[in-house]
Design an enzyme around this catalytic site. Structure first.
Site, PDB file in Angstrom:
ATOM      1  N   THR A   4      -1.871   8.713   2.679  1.00  0.00           N
ATOM      2  CA  THR A   4      -0.845   9.050   1.705  1.00  0.00           C
ATOM      3  C   THR A   4      -0.712  10.565   1.647  1.00  0.00           C
ATOM      4  O   THR A   4      -1.488  11.285   2.246  1.00  0.00           O
ATOM      5  CB  THR A   4      -1.259   8.488   0.322  1.00  0.00           C
ATOM      6  OG1 THR A   4      -1.536   7.101   0.442  1.00  0.00           O
ATOM      7  CG2 THR A   4      -0.204   8.649  -0.731  1.00  0.00           C
TER       8      THR A   4
ATOM      9  N   GLU B 275       2.845  -1.102   4.797  1.00  0.00           N
ATOM     10  CA  GLU B 275       2.565  -1.282   3.370  1.00  0.00           C
ATOM     11  C   GLU B 275       2.199  -2.712   2.991  1.00  0.00           C
ATOM     12  O   GLU B 275       1.522  -2.945   1.993  1.00  0.00           O
ATOM     13  CB  GLU B 275       3.805  -0.856   2.594  1.00  0.00           C
ATOM     14  CG  GLU B 275       3.639   0.179   1.536  1.00  0.00           C
ATOM     15  CD  GLU B 275       2.708   1.317   1.832  1.00  0.00           C
ATOM     16  OE1 GLU B 275       1.532   1.220   1.452  1.00  0.00           O
ATOM     17  OE2 GLU B 275       3.131   2.310   2.409  1.00  0.00           O
TER      18      GLU B 275
ATOM     19  N   ASP C 228      -1.237  -3.898   1.938  1.00  0.00           N
ATOM     20  CA  ASP C 228      -1.757  -3.666   0.586  1.00  0.00           C
ATOM     21  C   ASP C 228      -1.762  -4.955  -0.242  1.00  0.00           C
ATOM     22  O   ASP C 228      -2.339  -4.989  -1.329  1.00  0.00           O
ATOM     23  CB  ASP C 228      -0.938  -2.595  -0.140  1.00  0.00           C
ATOM     24  CG  ASP C 228      -1.460  -1.192   0.131  1.00  0.00           C
ATOM     25  OD1 ASP C 228      -2.530  -1.052   0.738  1.00  0.00           O
ATOM     26  OD2 ASP C 228      -0.785  -0.222  -0.268  1.00  0.00           O
TER      27      ASP C 228
ATOM     28  N   SER D  25      -2.543   2.035  -5.204  1.00  0.00           N
ATOM     29  CA  SER D  25      -3.483   2.854  -5.971  1.00  0.00           C
ATOM     30  C   SER D  25      -2.928   4.243  -6.252  1.00  0.00           C
ATOM     31  O   SER D  25      -3.614   5.065  -6.873  1.00  0.00           O
ATOM     32  CB  SER D  25      -4.804   2.996  -5.212  1.00  0.00           C
ATOM     33  OG  SER D  25      -5.434   1.750  -5.074  1.00  0.00           O
TER      34      SER D  25
ATOM     35  N   GLY E 230      -5.595   9.007  -0.448  1.00  0.00           N
ATOM     36  CA  GLY E 230      -6.968   8.524  -0.304  1.00  0.00           C
ATOM     37  C   GLY E 230      -7.156   7.038  -0.469  1.00  0.00           C
ATOM     38  O   GLY E 230      -8.257   6.603  -0.796  1.00  0.00           O
ATOM     39  N   GLY E 231      -6.107   6.213  -0.290  1.00  0.00           N
ATOM     40  CA  GLY E 231      -6.285   4.777  -0.476  1.00  0.00           C
ATOM     41  C   GLY E 231      -6.722   4.471  -1.895  1.00  0.00           C
ATOM     42  O   GLY E 231      -6.291   5.101  -2.851  1.00  0.00           O
TER      43      GLY E 231
END
Length: 594
Positions: free
Chosen positions: A405, A449, A452, A478, A500-501
């Protein structure tokens, strides 16, 4: 669909619920470069690449708004930081116009032609995560450009087309491959399988373009010029839209279901921001985060609110570092927040909020009761709470990787402010590069995406998972773009966020607590070592904490692992009549302004 799953499959899916021994990092580390910190009087831009930051700062100097600058930044990031975000992905934008906070949702959606078995293989078992990522199945309907157009219609000052010119010029002129981009290309295994990406990013011998190589992207220049002229419709109709659909549907091993009707059907959403009073550093602030389908706003607010109710969390830094007592309290607070996240949070158009309102998870009495669970030792199990007596209709989502991201924070000279987190999910997304003309080098990458979503649609008892795949649904995120306001004056005092996930939540919470509670300069707050847990071990950033801290945490019952933790936070803080800026030393970002 869930009712038809066999007991064998359900048991296999339940096995996915075990936390990983070590959470994979969303993007590879590429070093730690000290940043000076910045200070500006009127306006500032913080972004993940100097070229993108400069483009945003130039737009502000021309009289553009914060939204105008964010559009220019995003278009340049599409070119110079293609591994993290771009026009083939989505974004969440939190905006303050001087009167109200708006939450613009540009999250991708699942195509109409998918179902909850999307990531189960021919034997009915969950695919491996890498297999699912590098495929046509993982691509969601891109939403970033449509969302930015919506925000621009309300808050833009400069013409839409002007905002694309910095990226168009750079794409035609070329930019020098940065050390970070080179490092990630060298570590990448799946991207070279895409012929367009291979021809653009790699040399004929298969090695990545070297640091300093001038990389030109004439195909992206053509695409951006078309979007500048016609708006987001360029990604919905015509040759660009056809190229997107063709790329997804003609994947050689795992084609996706995306159609042009899916592209036409996409609508960005304007949602109500989640704003929450927080006492920190001896004063009250108003913390505003992004609502579902993001889990970031709720989780960050829960963690900081639980810390404010926990005596050991009031500890100061020790020798410039968080001590074991503070880290213990933080970890327990975050475990409780992540338990609620796994249980409840998903696309609000498909899943009701507990008690009918997402604010039930931030209710003072609820948080007081949750804070009482934090003791001197690690709790054996962190279970989801029951806000307002909510029945547990869904199963908790099993842990699974989340990925790369980029974050942008901007304040303009007219008093507007924004925090925008933008993504294509994994590093280099689905590893699919779109081009409308094979004769022109370059293009843009598509997101992955949809990974996710929970690969498992249900648990072993057959209870559905809130964040399972459904047609038209937005996957849980997140991302945690955050704006903070002085509770007395109502003025914005901070914009922050990070890539950072799932670790975004920890990186953002660290930045906020460091500046608001420990009163650090934002650069010093971002420089602090990283830490966090995703349900497995407590991770501490490698070589940043003394052994005594590690041993003390283990004595409190924590399993501790030291690992590289590559955040990429940006932060702007109003203090002493100036905007102080910080950029994460683990990535390439800078702050610029006036």
């Amino acid at each position: 669909m869930t009712r038809c799953l066999s007991p064998l499959l359900l048991s296999l899916l339940a096995a996915c619920a075990q936390p990983p021994a070590t959470a994979p990092q969303p993007e590879a580390a590429s070093g730690f470069t000290a940043k000076p910190g910045w200070s500006y009087q009127r306006q500032a831009v913080a972004a993940a690449n100097p070229l993108a930051t400069d483009a945003g700062a130039q737009i502000l100097r021309e009289g553009g708004s914060a939204v105008d600058a964010a559009i220019a930044v995003q278009m340049v990031l599409t070119l110079v930081e293609p591994q993290s975000s771009g026009i083939g992905g989505g974004a969440f934008l939190l905006h303050w116009d001087g009167r109200r906070v708006q939450a613009f949702d540009g999250r991708e959606t699942a195509p109409v032609g998918v179902d909850e078995r999307l990531f189960l293989d021919a034997q009915g078992q969950p695919m491996s995560f890498p297999q699912a990522v590098a495929s046509g199945r993982s691509v969601g309907v891109p939403g970033a450009v449509a969302m930015l157009a919506l925000a621009h219609r309300q808050h833009g000052r400069l013409p839409w087309a002007r905002l694309f010119q910095p990226a168009i010029d750079l794409a035609e002129r070329g930019f020098a491959v940065s050390p970070r981009l080179h490092t990630l290309l060298a570590a990448e295994k799946a991207l070279p399988a895409d012929p367009v990406a291979r021809a653009y990013f790699y040399r004929p011998d298969g090695t990545p373009q070297p640091v300093g190589h001038v990389l030109r992207n004439p195909e992206l220049a053509v695409v951006l010029r078309e979007i500048a002229t016609t708006g987001p419709v360029a990604l919905v109709e015509g040759p660009i839209a056809r190229a997107i659909v063709e790329k997804v549907r003609q994947h050689p091993t795992l084609p996706g279901a995306l159609t042009q009707d899916d592209l036409r059907r996409y609508q960005p959403r304007e949602r109500e921001a989640l704003c929450h009073p927080l006492r920190t550093g001896g004063r009250w602030v108003r913390l505003c985060g992004f609502p579902p389908p993001s889990s970031g706003g709720i989780a960050v607010a829960q963690i900081l609110s639980l810390l404010s109710r926990t005596p050991q969390a009031m500890a100061s830094l020790r020798n410039g570092l968080p001590g074991a007592d503070w880290l213990h309290a933080y970890t327990e607070a975050s475990r409780l927040a992540f338990a609620d996240r796994a249980q409840y949070v998903a696309d609000p158009d498909f899943v009701p909020a507990p008690g009918g309102d997402w604010r039930s998870l931030l209710d003072a009495d609820y948080l007081n009761a949750r804070a009482e669970l934090i003791g001197p030792q690690r709790m054996p199990n962190a279970e989801p709470g029951r806000p307002a007596g909510t029945p547990l209709a869904f199963a908790p989502m099993p842990p699974q990787p989340e990925a790369g991201t980029s974050h942008i924070s901007i304040v303009d000279g007219q008093g507007q402010a924004l925090a925008m987190t933008t993504t294509i999910e994994s590093a280099f997304g689905a590893r699919l590069m779109v081009s409308t003309n094979p004769a022109r080098p370059g293009g843009f990458l598509l997101n992955n995406e949809l990974t996710d979503f929970s690969f498992a649609p249900a648990d072993a008892q057959g209870r559905p998972i809130a964040n399972r795949v459904q047609p038209g649904k937005r996957p849980r995120s997140s991302m945690a773009p955050t704006l903070v306001f002085d509770a007395q004056t109502g003025e914005p005092i901070m914009s922050a966020g990070s890539p950072g996930g799932a670790l975004i939540i920890h990186y953002t919470a660290k930045a906020l607590h460091g500046t608001l509670h420990w009163n650090l300069h934002p650069q010093a707050a971002l420089d602090l070592p990283n830490f966090g847990t995703l349900g497995g071990p407590l991770m501490l950033e490698q070589n940043r904490f003394p052994n005594a801290t590690v041993q003390a945490l283990r004595a409190m019952g924590h399993t501790v692992q030291t690992v590289e933790m590559t955040s990429g936070a940006q932060a702007l803080v109003r203090r002493g009549g100036r905007w102080l800026g910080g950029a994460d030393p683990r990535r390439e970002g800078i702050v610029s302004g006036d």
